[in-house]
Design a protein around this motif. Structure first.
Motif, PDB file in Angstrom:
ATOM      1  N   ILE A  61       0.864  -1.181   0.000  1.00 10.70           N
ATOM      2  CA  ILE A  61       0.000   0.000   0.000  1.00 10.70           C
ATOM      3  C   ILE A  61       0.901   1.232   0.000  1.00 10.70           C
ATOM      4  CG2 ILE A  61      -1.774   1.289   1.245  1.00 10.70           C
ATOM      5  CD1 ILE A  61      -2.567  -1.440   2.533  1.00 10.70           C
ATOM      6  N   GLU A  62       0.656   2.132  -0.923  1.00 13.71           N
ATOM      7  CA  GLU A  62       1.457   3.349  -1.021  1.00 13.71           C
ATOM      8  C   GLU A  62       0.861   4.407  -0.098  1.00 13.71           C
ATOM      9  OE1 GLU A  62       1.838   4.515  -5.119  1.00 13.71           O
ATOM     10  OE2 GLU A  62       2.106   2.418  -5.718  1.00 13.71           O
ATOM     11  N   ILE A  63       1.682   4.854   0.864  1.00 15.10           N
ATOM     12  CA  ILE A  63       1.212   5.849   1.831  1.00 15.10           C
ATOM     13  C   ILE A  63       2.150   7.049   1.836  1.00 15.10           C
ATOM     14  CG2 ILE A  63       0.134   4.102   3.289  1.00 15.10           C
ATOM     15  CD1 ILE A  63       2.482   4.518   5.266  1.00 15.10           C
ATOM     16  N   ARG A  64       1.643   8.170   2.314  1.00 13.78           N
ATOM     17  CA  ARG A  64       2.466   9.363   2.537  1.00 13.78           C
ATOM     18  C   ARG A  64       3.217   9.193   3.851  1.00 13.78           C
ATOM     19  NH1 ARG A  64       4.611  13.925   0.246  1.00 13.78           N
ATOM     20  NH2 ARG A  64       2.917  13.667  -1.206  1.00 13.78           N
ATOM     21  N   GLY A  65       2.536   8.612   4.860  1.00 11.89           N
ATOM     22  CA  GLY A  65       3.170   8.377   6.143  1.00 11.89           C
ATOM     23  C   GLY A  65       2.156   7.970   7.188  1.00 11.89           C
ATOM     24  N   ILE A  66       2.691   7.544   8.329  1.00  8.60           N
ATOM     25  CA  ILE A  66       1.876   7.251   9.498  1.00  8.60           C
ATOM     26  C   ILE A  66       2.229   8.317  10.524  1.00  8.60           C
ATOM     27  CG2 ILE A  66       1.367   5.630  11.349  1.00  8.60           C
ATOM     28  CD1 ILE A  66       2.092   3.366   9.437  1.00  8.60           C
ATOM     29  N   TYR A  67       1.213   8.973  11.036  1.00 16.05           N
ATOM     30  CA  TYR A  67       1.418  10.134  11.901  1.00 16.05           C
ATOM     31  C   TYR A  67       0.857   9.895  13.306  1.00 16.05           C
ATOM     32  CZ  TYR A  67       2.490  12.537   7.564  1.00 16.05           C
ATOM     33  OH  TYR A  67       3.056  12.905   6.373  1.00 16.05           O
ATOM     34  N   ALA A  68       1.555  10.461  14.272  1.00 17.35           N
ATOM     35  CA  ALA A  68       1.093  10.490  15.656  1.00 17.35           C
ATOM     36  C   ALA A  68       1.136  11.946  16.103  1.00 17.35           C
ATOM     37  CB  ALA A  68       1.997   9.642  16.536  1.00 17.35           C
ATOM     38  N   ILE A  69       0.298  12.293  17.050  1.00 13.79           N
ATOM     39  CA  ILE A  69       0.333  13.660  17.588  1.00 13.79           C
ATOM     40  C   ILE A  69       1.350  13.694  18.722  1.00 13.79           C
ATOM     41  CG2 ILE A  69      -0.956  15.455  18.782  1.00 13.79           C
ATOM     42  CD1 ILE A  69      -3.428  14.578  17.287  1.00 13.79           C
ATOM     43  N   LYS A  70       2.349  14.540  18.560  1.00 13.49           N
ATOM     44  CA  LYS A  70       3.378  14.736  19.585  1.00 13.49           C
ATOM     45  C   LYS A  70       3.533  16.232  19.808  1.00 13.49           C
ATOM     46  CE  LYS A  70       5.956  10.534  18.672  1.00 13.49           C
ATOM     47  NZ  LYS A  70       7.239   9.934  18.356  1.00 13.49           N
ATOM     48  N   GLU A  71       3.409  16.627  21.059  1.00 10.97           N
ATOM     49  CA  GLU A  71       3.521  18.033  21.430  1.00 10.97           C
ATOM     50  C   GLU A  71       2.584  18.919  20.608  1.00 10.97           C
ATOM     51  OE1 GLU A  71       7.674  19.071  21.325  1.00 10.97           O
ATOM     52  OE2 GLU A  71       8.195  17.459  22.704  1.00 10.97           O
ATOM     53  N   GLY A  72       1.374  18.408  20.377  1.00  7.09           N
ATOM     54  CA  GLY A  72       0.346  19.189  19.708  1.00  7.09           C
ATOM     55  C   GLY A  72       0.431  19.266  18.199  1.00  7.09           C
ATOM     56  N   ARG A  73       1.338  18.494  17.587  1.00  8.23           N
ATOM     57  CA  ARG A  73       1.419  18.515  16.119  1.00  8.23           C
ATOM     58  C   ARG A  73       1.612  17.095  15.591  1.00  8.23           C
ATOM     59  NH1 ARG A  73       6.614  18.695  13.764  1.00  8.23           N
ATOM     60  NH2 ARG A  73       8.253  18.447  15.308  1.00  8.23           N
ATOM     61  N   TYR A  74       1.254  16.911  14.325  1.00  5.80           N
ATOM     62  CA  TYR A  74       1.412  15.601  13.702  1.00  5.80           C
ATOM     63  C   TYR A  74       2.868  15.372  13.317  1.00  5.80           C
ATOM     64  CZ  TYR A  74      -3.609  14.906  13.330  1.00  5.80           C
ATOM     65  OH  TYR A  74      -4.938  14.714  13.620  1.00  5.80           O
ATOM     66  N   VAL A  75       3.398  14.208  13.698  1.00  6.40           N
ATOM     67  CA  VAL A  75       4.769  13.833  13.381  1.00  6.40           C
ATOM     68  C   VAL A  75       4.717  12.517  12.616  1.00  6.40           C
ATOM     69  CG1 VAL A  75       6.996  13.164  14.360  1.00  6.40           C
ATOM     70  CG2 VAL A  75       5.639  14.953  15.459  1.00  6.40           C
TER      71      VAL A  75
END
Length: 84
Positions: A61-75
């Protein structure tokens, strides 16, 4: 956790495969702070991360990324895992 995509086709394909694997997911708009080619993203619980990553890899599956919220922003955690 959130998966961002570059195409709607890949987002819909991922949705089908993750639902088939009984992962609790929600399709949602891609947050404006994440640059992606697709307006759709998939939210999933953090405890499913290893299974989600395995499905993405095995099913190509082609993805841009997997993101988590850290310190109020997506990383992008995929970038954090890539060795320099």
């Amino acid at each position: 956790m959130l998966i961002a995509f570059d195409s709607t086709q890949q987002a819909l394909r991922a949705e089908m495969l993750l639902e088939y694997a009984d992962i609790e997911i929600d399709m949602c708009p891609t947050p404006k702070t994440i640059t992606a080619g697709c307006a759709l993203s998939i939210e999933f619980p953090g405890e499913s991360l290893d299974l989600v990553k395995r499905i993405i890899k095995e099913e190509h599956i082609e993805i841009r990324g997997i993101y988590a919220i850290k310190e109020g922003r997506y990383v992008n955690i995929m970038e954090e895992e890539t060795p320099s």
